[in-house]
Motif scaffolding. Structure first.
Motif, mmCIF file in Angstrom:
data_model
loop_
_atom_site.group_PDB
_atom_site.id
_atom_site.type_symbol
_atom_site.label_atom_id
_atom_site.label_comp_id
_atom_site.label_asym_id
_atom_site.label_seq_id
_atom_site.Cartn_x
_atom_site.Cartn_y
_atom_site.Cartn_z
ATOM 1 N N ILE A 183 54.745 -79.974 33.169
ATOM 2 C CA ILE A 183 53.378 -80.441 33.341
ATOM 3 C C ILE A 183 53.234 -81.001 34.754
ATOM 4 O O ILE A 183 54.183 -80.994 35.540
ATOM 5 C CB ILE A 183 52.973 -81.469 32.262
ATOM 6 C CG1 ILE A 183 53.909 -82.683 32.287
ATOM 7 C CG2 ILE A 183 52.999 -80.819 30.880
ATOM 8 C CD1 ILE A 183 53.540 -83.738 31.261
ATOM 9 N N ARG A 184 52.068 -81.491 35.092
ATOM 10 C CA ARG A 184 51.777 -81.819 36.490
ATOM 11 C C ARG A 184 51.911 -83.307 36.789
ATOM 12 O O ARG A 184 51.893 -84.152 35.886
ATOM 13 C CB ARG A 184 50.376 -81.328 36.872
ATOM 14 C CG ARG A 184 50.267 -79.811 36.828
ATOM 15 C CD ARG A 184 49.130 -79.314 37.689
ATOM 16 N NE ARG A 184 49.081 -77.860 37.688
ATOM 17 C CZ ARG A 184 49.829 -77.084 38.470
ATOM 18 N NH1 ARG A 184 50.696 -77.626 39.305
ATOM 19 N NH2 ARG A 184 49.711 -75.765 38.407
ATOM 20 N N GLU A 185 52.003 -83.592 38.066
ATOM 21 C CA GLU A 185 52.071 -84.963 38.553
ATOM 22 C C GLU A 185 50.691 -85.617 38.503
ATOM 23 O O GLU A 185 49.674 -84.933 38.408
ATOM 24 C CB GLU A 185 52.566 -84.966 40.005
ATOM 25 C CG GLU A 185 51.614 -84.217 40.949
ATOM 26 C CD GLU A 185 52.130 -84.088 42.359
ATOM 27 O OE1 GLU A 185 52.581 -85.110 42.913
ATOM 28 O OE2 GLU A 185 52.072 -82.975 42.902
ATOM 29 N N VAL A 186 50.663 -86.945 38.578
ATOM 30 C CA VAL A 186 49.382 -87.635 38.718
ATOM 31 C C VAL A 186 48.906 -87.457 40.157
ATOM 32 O O VAL A 186 49.708 -87.280 41.074
ATOM 33 C CB VAL A 186 49.505 -89.128 38.341
ATOM 34 C CG1 VAL A 186 50.001 -89.284 36.913
ATOM 35 C CG2 VAL A 186 50.421 -89.882 39.306
ATOM 36 N N VAL A 187 47.594 -87.488 40.357
ATOM 37 C CA VAL A 187 47.019 -87.234 41.682
ATOM 38 C C VAL A 187 46.662 -88.569 42.325
ATOM 39 O O VAL A 187 45.739 -89.246 41.892
ATOM 40 C CB VAL A 187 45.775 -86.337 41.591
ATOM 41 C CG1 VAL A 187 45.215 -86.066 42.982
ATOM 42 C CG2 VAL A 187 46.125 -85.025 40.902
ATOM 43 N N ARG A 188 47.389 -88.937 43.370
ATOM 44 C CA ARG A 188 47.242 -90.257 43.994
ATOM 45 C C ARG A 188 46.478 -90.156 45.311
ATOM 46 O O ARG A 188 46.865 -90.703 46.337
ATOM 47 C CB ARG A 188 48.626 -90.877 44.219
ATOM 48 C CG ARG A 188 49.459 -90.917 42.939
ATOM 49 C CD ARG A 188 50.883 -91.359 43.181
ATOM 50 N NE ARG A 188 51.737 -91.030 42.047
ATOM 51 C CZ ARG A 188 53.033 -91.327 41.975
ATOM 52 N NH1 ARG A 188 53.628 -91.946 42.989
ATOM 53 N NH2 ARG A 188 53.751 -90.979 40.923
ATOM 54 N N ARG A 189 45.382 -89.401 45.293
ATOM 55 C CA ARG A 189 44.516 -89.287 46.470
ATOM 56 C C ARG A 189 43.082 -89.172 45.986
ATOM 57 O O ARG A 189 42.802 -88.596 44.929
ATOM 58 C CB ARG A 189 44.897 -88.065 47.309
ATOM 59 C CG ARG A 189 44.863 -86.773 46.531
ATOM 60 C CD ARG A 189 45.373 -85.585 47.325
ATOM 61 N NE ARG A 189 45.442 -84.406 46.473
ATOM 62 C CZ ARG A 189 44.399 -83.633 46.190
ATOM 63 N NH1 ARG A 189 43.209 -83.893 46.719
ATOM 64 N NH2 ARG A 189 44.539 -82.584 45.391
ATOM 65 N N VAL A 190 42.166 -89.704 46.756
ATOM 66 C CA VAL A 190 40.756 -89.692 46.373
ATOM 67 C C VAL A 190 40.203 -88.287 46.595
ATOM 68 O O VAL A 190 40.322 -87.727 47.689
ATOM 69 C CB VAL A 190 39.960 -90.728 47.197
ATOM 70 C CG1 VAL A 190 38.516 -90.779 46.712
ATOM 71 C CG2 VAL A 190 40.604 -92.111 47.096
#
Length: 277
Positions: free
Chosen positions: A129-136
């Protein structure tokens, strides 16, 4: 059952760092691999900014999709195992179509995609599964919103594009209350068109676009502490209507300074829908 989640006795706001986009004039793009892989980003840079993030449980109860771009609801699901792909499609997709239809007022809703994410690297690789997205960011642009409709409903696209449609997403935890990297969402009323930078997204089978977001001190941020499995955040990432309704909703995961010691890594699902009017 759908209803506004009850406010909690918690902080009215916190200060945290969110990662905006630094526009250097270089065209940004993200290369996205298969499940379990990490995204590779080039062009521009990160612009970490310390911002005030308001407790949405106490200050965003009256938010609407068309005014603010998001709506926080209490919403139960009958899904027993979110890691079961067949169960998601058979049970969760119809639940989300009904939820988005009720919240948006659309006459028809079509789920076209979902993504599972985790903040645990080992679990991400093991479960693919995917990573969390830490950018706006905002997931669609003026070009990629209509293009996504063409991709999903090619035979109907010409007719549907003559009418209003929106792309609405639903985000929720899938097992535990969110203790790390919660989702922060920006009130669409505080987002300016000048804040939006087109960023190409390169998938193995297609090219898309998202908006990277540059810092603007006018942005008003919200988060919903310790979101639970029976709560959902419904938000709009594209609307073809241009008469003053919210069209984009910037959002990002962030490092929560109130996370408890030994906090469990976030696990979440986001669903993407076409809301047709």
């Amino acid at each position: 059952m759908v209803g506004i989640a009850e406010p909690e006795t918690a902080l009215e706001s916190i200060e945290a760092t969110v990662n905006y986009f630094l526009d250097t004039g270089e065209k940004p793009f993200t290369a996205t691999g298969g499940p379990g892989s990490l995204d590779v980003r080039t062009g521009g840079g990160q612009d970490p900014q310390r911002v005030v993030i308001h407790n949405g449980r106490r200050g965003a109860q009256d938010s609407t999709l068309d005014r603010n771009g998001f709506r926080f609801v209490r919403h139960d699901t009958k899904v027993a195992d979110f890691f079961n792909e067949a169960e998601i499609r058979a049970t969760y997709y119809p639940e989300m179509e009904a939820l988005v239809k009720a919240q948006s007022g659309a006459s028809r809703v079509v789920v076209f995609d979902h993504t599972l994410r985790t903040a645990d690297d080992a679990a991400r690789e093991a479960r693919q599964i995917r990573e969390v997205v830490r950018r706006v960011h905002n997931d669609y642009t003026e070009w990629s919103g209509p293009q996504r409709l063409r991709d999903v409903l090619p035979r109907e696209a010409d007719e549907l594009l003559r009418r209003r449609f929106a792309i609405v997403q639903v985000w929720r935890p899938i097992r535990y209350p969110v203790e790390t990297f919660p989702l922060a969402i920006c009130d669409a009323q505080s987002l300016a068109s000048a804040d939006l930078i087109v960023s190409e997204r390169r998938y193995p089978d297609r090219i898309g676009q998202t908006y990277a977001i540059t810092h603007n001190p006018a942005h008003r941020w919200y988060w919903f502490p310790r979101m639970r499995r029976d709560e959902a955040l419904v938000f709009k990432v594209y609307d073809s209507l241009k008469d003053g309704v919210a069209r984009w909703t910037a959002h990002t995961a962030f490092d929560d300074p109130t996370s408890p010691p030994g906090a469990r890594p976030r696990e979440s699902i986001e669903i993407r829908t076409l809301a047709l009017f």
